[in-house]
Design a protein around this motif. Structure first.
Motif, PDB file in Angstrom:
ATOM      1  N   CYS A  17       0.737  -1.114  -0.116  1.00  0.00           N
ATOM      2  CA  CYS A  17       0.009   0.020  -0.129  1.00  0.00           C
ATOM      3  C   CYS A  17       0.848   1.228  -0.205  1.00  0.00           C
ATOM      4  CB  CYS A  17      -0.779  -0.088   1.135  1.00  0.00           C
ATOM      5  SG  CYS A  17      -2.187  -1.322   1.340  1.00  0.00           S
ATOM      6  N   CYS A  18       0.393   2.266  -0.557  1.00  0.00           N
ATOM      7  CA  CYS A  18       0.899   3.546  -0.356  1.00  0.00           C
ATOM      8  C   CYS A  18       1.282   4.055   1.004  1.00  0.00           C
ATOM      9  CB  CYS A  18       0.365   4.732  -1.465  1.00  0.00           C
ATOM     10  SG  CYS A  18       0.938   6.462  -1.287  1.00  0.00           S
ATOM     11  N   ILE A  23      -3.641   3.705  -0.738  1.00  0.00           N
ATOM     12  CA  ILE A  23      -4.228   2.886  -1.819  1.00  0.00           C
ATOM     13  C   ILE A  23      -3.242   1.658  -1.910  1.00  0.00           C
ATOM     14  CG2 ILE A  23      -2.803   3.929  -3.350  1.00  0.00           C
ATOM     15  CD1 ILE A  23      -5.193   4.121  -5.247  1.00  0.00           C
ATOM     16  N   ALA A  24      -3.971   0.682  -2.370  1.00  0.00           N
ATOM     17  CA  ALA A  24      -3.281  -0.692  -2.416  1.00  0.00           C
ATOM     18  C   ALA A  24      -2.743  -0.812  -4.014  1.00  0.00           C
ATOM     19  CB  ALA A  24      -4.253  -1.822  -2.370  1.00  0.00           C
ATOM     20  N   GLU A  25      -1.632  -1.622  -4.144  1.00  0.00           N
ATOM     21  CA  GLU A  25      -0.987  -1.917  -5.416  1.00  0.00           C
ATOM     22  C   GLU A  25      -1.883  -2.924  -6.281  1.00  0.00           C
ATOM     23  OE1 GLU A  25       3.306  -2.066  -7.028  1.00  0.00           O
ATOM     24  OE2 GLU A  25       2.861  -3.627  -5.675  1.00  0.00           O
ATOM     25  N   VAL A  26      -2.321  -2.520  -7.198  1.00  0.00           N
ATOM     26  CA  VAL A  26      -3.029  -3.385  -8.171  1.00  0.00           C
ATOM     27  C   VAL A  26      -2.635  -3.157  -9.559  1.00  0.00           C
ATOM     28  CG1 VAL A  26      -5.191  -3.122  -6.728  1.00  0.00           C
ATOM     29  CG2 VAL A  26      -4.912  -1.516  -8.470  1.00  0.00           C
ATOM     30  N   ASP A  27      -3.259  -3.806 -10.483  1.00  0.00           N
ATOM     31  CA  ASP A  27      -2.860  -3.985 -11.731  1.00  0.00           C
ATOM     32  C   ASP A  27      -2.323  -2.551 -12.530  1.00  0.00           C
ATOM     33  OD1 ASP A  27      -2.679  -6.574 -11.827  1.00  0.00           O
ATOM     34  OD2 ASP A  27      -4.592  -6.933 -12.717  1.00  0.00           O
ATOM     35  N   LYS A  33       9.342   2.523  -4.944  1.00  0.00           N
ATOM     36  CA  LYS A  33       9.869   2.441  -3.525  1.00  0.00           C
ATOM     37  C   LYS A  33      10.591   3.667  -3.488  1.00  0.00           C
ATOM     38  CE  LYS A  33       9.411  -1.852  -2.231  1.00  0.00           C
ATOM     39  NZ  LYS A  33       8.856  -2.384  -0.539  1.00  0.00           N
ATOM     40  N   CYS A  34      11.154   4.117  -2.226  1.00  0.00           N
ATOM     41  CA  CYS A  34      11.626   5.097  -1.947  1.00  0.00           C
ATOM     42  C   CYS A  34      13.105   4.988  -2.240  1.00  0.00           C
ATOM     43  CB  CYS A  34      11.394   5.411  -0.441  1.00  0.00           C
ATOM     44  SG  CYS A  34      12.780   6.735   0.097  1.00  0.00           S
ATOM     45  N   ASP A  35      13.778   5.685  -3.037  1.00  0.00           N
ATOM     46  CA  ASP A  35      14.940   5.499  -3.719  1.00  0.00           C
ATOM     47  C   ASP A  35      16.306   5.271  -2.528  1.00  0.00           C
ATOM     48  OD1 ASP A  35      14.146   5.383  -6.254  1.00  0.00           O
ATOM     49  OD2 ASP A  35      14.588   7.489  -6.511  1.00  0.00           O
ATOM     50  N   TYR A  42       5.124   4.400  -3.029  1.00  0.00           N
ATOM     51  CA  TYR A  42       4.243   5.583  -3.001  1.00  0.00           C
ATOM     52  C   TYR A  42       3.631   5.330  -4.412  1.00  0.00           C
ATOM     53  CZ  TYR A  42       6.439   7.717   0.855  1.00  0.00           C
ATOM     54  OH  TYR A  42       7.286   8.088   2.033  1.00  0.00           O
ATOM     55  N   CYS A  43       2.372   5.844  -4.531  1.00  0.00           N
ATOM     56  CA  CYS A  43       1.749   5.793  -5.843  1.00  0.00           C
ATOM     57  C   CYS A  43       2.081   6.610  -6.755  1.00  0.00           C
ATOM     58  CB  CYS A  43       0.134   5.795  -5.633  1.00  0.00           C
ATOM     59  SG  CYS A  43      -0.480   7.264  -4.792  1.00  0.00           S
TER      60      CYS A  43
END
Length: 308
Positions: A17-18, A23-27, A33-35, A42-43
């Motif tokens: 999730c963000c 918000i969830a990671e979906v298709d 990712k934080c570098d 994050y979305c």
């Protein structure tokens, strides 16, 4: 057990999730990712910016941990690697030769023995690696080096920067060394740390000095690691200093094993740590020895060859 029966480990809900809006990671939504820390995702850039104040402290702490993991990893070899002719580790005491025509680095043993054989058999002097005829004078050697620089060869860029340093043109040297460092040349990083320490070619900058020193260390530069240990020692971080000394001793750096001996006498290094470092140091030094290199050293000492 067959790999197909091993269940995959699912990511935790937080990682899916963000970190800002949840918000969830979906298709159709992929989290970035934080570098710096790789801890959260994050979305989008807006969510990452909004979450910065909450995440900043944990991010910086994790970034330091990740940097240290890389910094204190024992390199498989020094930044010089192996001789491309005899495939033995190159000594870290400057007993190696850069071939200007191809910018390859070989040991003095291979270089001297090849030259002696060519002279004895009245053969044309050629590069031991690429077989091109050797340059007849300094001007031709510089032209060849310049050609390698134009091809963005990191070794050639470093040597060109070093040449300008010796001539006192530190501004030009800095440019070449920066280019070489950006291509991953550990020696260039080390020399940049010196320029930033002394304020030559640029203003004195302690932050840049330490950054380039650390990059050289990560690249396997034993002397840079020794100097970084001195910096840590001066700042009272003795545990970090000792780690650097042990790692550089494992690469065969003499000054590090001498300092570890002093630290052992002073009770700052355990008997086991010192004994292990001593054995590893000797093994690293022995790995660079060969009858050919010893014969080349004798030939140079006897004045049979003078061009190295």
């Amino acid at each position: 057990m067959d790999d197909k029966f091993i269940p995959e480990v699912a990511e935790s809900p937080a990682e899916m999730c963000c970190a800002s809006c949840g918000i969830a990671e979906v298709d159709d939504i992929k989290l970035k990712k934080c570098d710096a820390c790789d801890l959260v995702g994050y979305c989008g850039d807006t969510c990452q910016q909004d979450h910065l104040s909450q995440h900043d402290r944990a991010c910086k702490e994790r970034a330091v941990e990740l940097r240290d993991e890389i910094l204190f990893r024992q390199p498989e070899s020094s930044h010089l690697g192996d001789c491309l002719i005899c495939f033995l580790p190159l000594p870290i005491n400057n007993k190696h030769v850069m071939l200007g025509c191809c910018s390859k680095i070989i040991c003095q043993g291979c270089a001297v023995i090849t030259r002696l054989r060519q002279n004895k058999e009245n053969l044309q002097e050629k590069c031991p690696f690429c077989r091109k005829p050797s340059p007849h004078n300094k001007e031709e050697a510089i032209r060849r080096l310049t050609k390698r620089v134009a091809a963005s060869d990191p070794v050639a860029l470093y040597y060109m920067g070093k040449r300008h340093c010796l001539e006192g043109d530190y501004g030009t040297a800095l440019k070449y060394l920066i280019d070489a460092a950006e291509l991953g040349n550990a020696e260039a990083h080390y020399h940049l740390s010196i320029l930033y320490q002394m304020g030559k070619g640029a203003e004195k900058d302690e932050t840049k000095k330490i950054y380039h020193l650390e990059e050289a260390v990560i690249g396997g530069h034993a002397k840079a690691r020794y100097e970084l240990s001195s910096y840590e020692w001066t700042n009272g971080r003795f545990d970090r200093a000792v780690k650097h000394l042990i790692i550089s001793a494992h690469l065969g750096f003499d000054d590090s094993i001498k300092q570890l001996r002093t630290s052992y006498v002073d009770g700052l290094v355990s008997k086991e740590e010192f004994a292990t470092a001593l054995r590893a140091h000797q093994a690293a030094v022995d790995a660079t020895k060969s009858p050919q290199r010893e014969a080349a050293a004798k030939a140079k000492a006897a004045g049979e060859i003078r061009w190295m």
